[in-house]
Design an enzyme around this catalytic site. Structure first.
Site, PDB file in Angstrom:
ATOM      1  N   LYS A   1      -9.834   2.068  -1.594  1.00 35.26           N
ATOM      2  CA  LYS A   1      -9.971   1.440  -0.282  1.00 35.26           C
ATOM      3  C   LYS A   1     -11.332   1.715   0.345  1.00 35.26           C
ATOM      4  CE  LYS A   1      -7.223   1.013   3.999  1.00 35.26           C
ATOM      5  NZ  LYS A   1      -5.965   1.479   4.641  1.00 35.26           N
TER       6      LYS A   1
ATOM      7  N   CYS B   1      -4.872  -3.041   3.006  1.00 35.62           N
ATOM      8  CA  CYS B   1      -4.608  -2.914   4.438  1.00 35.62           C
ATOM      9  C   CYS B   1      -5.794  -3.291   5.319  1.00 35.62           C
ATOM     10  CB  CYS B   1      -4.106  -1.512   4.747  1.00 35.62           C
ATOM     11  SG  CYS B   1      -3.235  -1.382   6.334  1.00 35.62           S
TER      12      CYS B   1
ATOM     13  N   GLU C   1       0.858  -1.191   0.000  1.00 34.73           N
ATOM     14  CA  GLU C   1       0.000   0.000   0.000  1.00 34.73           C
ATOM     15  C   GLU C   1       0.892   1.237   0.000  1.00 34.73           C
ATOM     16  OE1 GLU C   1      -3.316   1.852   3.136  1.00 34.73           O
ATOM     17  OE2 GLU C   1      -1.688   0.579   3.869  1.00 34.73           O
TER      18      GLU C   1
END
Length: 301
Positions: free
Chosen positions: A127, A172, A47
């Site tokens: 995300k 993540c 990331e």
């Protein structure tokens, strides 16, 4: 006949705030070359691979914040990475901070892309599960201002057919949520690529600090096993701007077994030969969704 691809998890050590994009790209190129030397077909980076993890700082000036964002991909600075991957015929995945204009409105996302062996961006993901807090909290050892600097991704998970398999992306904190793995698997994904930047210290529950590594692997291994899915988790490692980062990048088989694991806190490549046909072992014999799953019984979800 098996569908085998060689996957490289390209862990990155600390990226300092003063490091430039070209300096970071040189490091990514070195990892790419190492992966190519091992016959890799796909290289997975972390990331926010192009910069330090800037949400650890409170910044009031939007112009300063925007220095960490990309307005085009590939940019002139990142183009050498795309060009070399294309020359080698290698697909790649990495994350970055994206500033983009949609219908005349500026948006900022924590983004991941999948690039096919021809150098085309074939999948982009914003995300969905943003952690952290939106306001300055000076009591913290360091900030976690993703909710301040990024917008929530509003498009669901999607897949792309690459290298003879079906792949999806997450970033993540997405890996903490079982819905991530279930959603992509129900969409037919055979491999999920997850980049992360995870600190070893969690201010809200410091008593869990010693479990960060365990929980990191636990959620990805469980997600892989329960959904018959290859999972590639790649992080930053080492001490980045005074913050200890969790590395332990790994490649996980559909059985939940870790088949490759990084052992350093710096730039490192680990590889595994991944047979995508192994997904069927779990999907047909253990977690057969169409045969055994009872969505009508899961009334709370």
């Amino acid at each position: 006949m098996s569908r085998e691809i060689i996957v490289a998890a390209a862990q990155m050590g600390p990226i300092a705030r003063h490091e430039t994009r070209p300096q970071v790209v040189v490091r990514m190129l070195a990892l790419l070359e190492k992966a190519a030397g091992r016959g890799a077909n796909l290289v997975v980076y972390p990331e926010l691979a192009l910069t330090t993890f800037f949400p650890r700082w409170f910044m009031a000036d939007q112009a300063e914040i925007d220095t960490f964002f990309e307005t085009e991909m590939p940019s002139a600075e990142v183009a050498p990475l795309f060009a070399r991957a294309r020359e080698l015929g290698i697909a790649m995945n990495f994350g970055y901070a994206e500033k983009t204009v949609i219908d005349g409105v500026t948006h900022r996302f924590n983004t991941a892309i999948l690039v096919d062996p021809e150098g085309n961006i074939c999948l982009k993901y914003h995300k969905i599960h943003l952690p952290g807090h939106p306001e300055h909290e000076p009591w913290r050892q360091f900030q976690h201002l993703e909710k301040r600097y990024f917008e929530l991704g509003e498009a669901s998970y999607s897949c792309a057919d690459v290298l003879g398999g079906r792949m999806s992306l997450a970033i993540c904190n997405d890996r903490r949520w079982p819905e991530t793995y279930r959603e992509v698997s129900l969409r037919g994904a055979e491999m999920l690529l997850i980049g992360y930047n995870t600190p070893l210290h969690y201010p809200l529950a410091p008593e869990h600090d010693h479990l960060q590594s365990f929980h990191n692997h636990l959620c990805m291994q469980a997600g892989a096993y329960q959904n018959g899915l290859w999972v590639v988790g790649v992080g930053k490692a080492g001490i980045e701007e005074g913050v200890a980062m969790l590395g332990q990048s790994c490649i996980i088989a559909p059985t939940g077994e870790i088949v490759a694991l990084a052992s350093t806190t710096g730039d490192e490549v680990v590889t595994a030969c991944c047979d995508l046909d192994r997904c069927q072992e779990l999907r047909e014999n253990i977690f057969n969704f169409s045969k055994n799953r009872r969505p009508d019984m899961y009334t709370m979800i």
